[in-house]
Design a protein around this motif. Structure first.
Motif, short mmCIF file in Angstrom:
data_model
loop_
_atom_site.label_atom_id
_atom_site.label_comp_id
_atom_site.label_asym_id
_atom_site.label_seq_id
_atom_site.Cartn_x
_atom_site.Cartn_y
_atom_site.Cartn_z
N ASN A 14 2.61 52.67 -4.81
CA ASN A 14 2.58 52.05 -6.13
C ASN A 14 2.54 50.53 -6.00
O ASN A 14 1.75 49.85 -6.67
N GLN A 15 3.38 50.00 -5.12
CA GLN A 15 3.44 48.55 -4.92
C GLN A 15 2.14 48.03 -4.31
O GLN A 15 1.65 46.96 -4.70
N LEU A 16 1.57 48.78 -3.38
CA LEU A 16 0.36 48.33 -2.70
C LEU A 16 -0.82 48.25 -3.65
O LEU A 16 -1.59 47.28 -3.61
N VAL A 17 -0.98 49.24 -4.51
CA VAL A 17 -2.09 49.21 -5.47
C VAL A 17 -1.91 48.03 -6.43
O VAL A 17 -2.88 47.37 -6.81
N TYR A 18 -0.67 47.76 -6.80
CA TYR A 18 -0.41 46.63 -7.69
C TYR A 18 -0.75 45.31 -7.00
O TYR A 18 -1.42 44.46 -7.56
N CYS A 19 -0.28 45.18 -5.74
CA CYS A 19 -0.52 43.93 -5.01
C CYS A 19 -0.13 44.13 -3.54
O CYS A 19 1.03 44.46 -3.25
N PRO A 20 -1.06 43.93 -2.60
CA PRO A 20 -0.73 44.09 -1.17
C PRO A 20 0.41 43.19 -0.71
O PRO A 20 1.21 43.59 0.13
N ARG A 21 0.49 41.99 -1.25
CA ARG A 21 1.56 41.07 -0.84
C ARG A 21 2.92 41.58 -1.32
O ARG A 21 3.92 41.48 -0.60
N ARG A 22 2.96 42.13 -2.53
CA ARG A 22 4.20 42.72 -3.05
C ARG A 22 4.64 43.89 -2.15
O ARG A 22 5.82 44.04 -1.83
N PHE A 23 3.68 44.72 -1.77
CA PHE A 23 3.97 45.83 -0.86
C PHE A 23 4.62 45.32 0.42
O PHE A 23 5.64 45.85 0.88
N TRP A 24 4.04 44.29 1.01
CA TRP A 24 4.56 43.76 2.28
C TRP A 24 5.97 43.19 2.10
O TRP A 24 6.86 43.45 2.90
N LEU A 25 6.14 42.40 1.05
CA LEU A 25 7.45 41.78 0.83
C LEU A 25 8.54 42.83 0.62
O LEU A 25 9.66 42.69 1.13
N MET A 26 8.21 43.90 -0.10
CA MET A 26 9.22 44.91 -0.39
C MET A 26 9.45 45.85 0.79
O MET A 26 10.59 46.17 1.13
N TYR A 27 8.37 46.28 1.44
CA TYR A 27 8.51 47.29 2.49
C TYR A 27 8.90 46.66 3.83
O TYR A 27 9.84 47.12 4.49
N VAL A 28 8.19 45.63 4.24
CA VAL A 28 8.42 45.05 5.56
C VAL A 28 9.61 44.09 5.54
O VAL A 28 10.46 44.12 6.44
N GLU A 29 9.68 43.24 4.52
CA GLU A 29 10.72 42.21 4.49
C GLU A 29 11.92 42.58 3.62
O GLU A 29 12.86 41.80 3.50
#
Length: 200
Positions: A14-29
């Motif tokens: 869900n986060q990735l489709v919204y924005c790849p940077r948001r996905f990274w910040l939430m999942y990785v960081e």
């Protein structure tokens, strides 16, 4: 990112489709800013994720269903799975109103793909209940949506394997509604990237 996950939590699609940077910040960081809408959604999902089931004349509703796909390497929890006349219907609860973007639909489709792999049963539709409008939206699980979902899963693993924070998207409406905007700093970052690209 050195080690790729064995299974990606499907909610992060869900986060990735919204924005790849948001996905990274939430999942990785593991970044998370809890504002009022986020907190409201978290509390509602806590109630939805209490395991249990209900029965009525039409069938049964199972709450907090663990789903996974070995083929796609995703796993997560479906808020509800309804069984009606021998057919399974995944039902996802979302805060707010019907979204402008397709991210909620991709998450729902990923749940359906997991259920299909586990049961061997084709699932033709799912539903999303939006608390803001108190409406259930029927989502047809079309071939296009399925392909988009699989492509999103592949994109997630590609990003993680690359191991680099994606640049901000240039999308004012999405950034305005994003709880991570104060951490992401999209406008400032894009301006810096633009200035760097103009340097000789």
């Amino acid at each position: 990112m050195a080690d790729l996950p064995d299974y990606l939590p499907l909610s992060f699609l869900n986060q990735l489709v919204y924005c790849p940077r948001r996905f990274w910040l939430m999942y990785v960081e593991s970044e998370m800013l809890v504002n009022a809408p986020v907190l409201e959604g978290m509390l509602r999902h806590q109630r939805a994720h209490t395991p249990g089931q209900m029965r009525d004349e039409a069938g049964r509703v199972i709450r907090s269903v663990h789903v996974w796909s070995d083929a796609l390497r995703i796993a997560g929890i479906a808020d509800f799975v309804e069984e009606r006349d021998g057919t399974m219907i995944p039902l996802e609860h979302k805060n707010g109103r019907t979204g402008k973007w397709i991210n909620d639909q991709v998450q729902l489709c990923a749940q359906a793909l997991c259920l299909e792999e586990r049961t061997g049963q084709r699932i033709g539709r799912g539903e999303i209940f939006y608390w803001g409008s108190r409406r259930r939206e029927t989502i047809d699980l079309t071939d296009d949506l399925r392909q988009r979902t699989v492509a999103t899963i592949e994109q997630a693993f590609t990003l993680l394997e690359a191991g680099a924070l994606p640049p901000p998207i240039d999308h004012a409406a999405k950034c305005r509604d994003c709880s991570l905007e104060p951490i992401c700093l999209p406008r400032e970052t894009l301006q810096l990237l633009s200035e760097e690209s103009r340097q000789p």
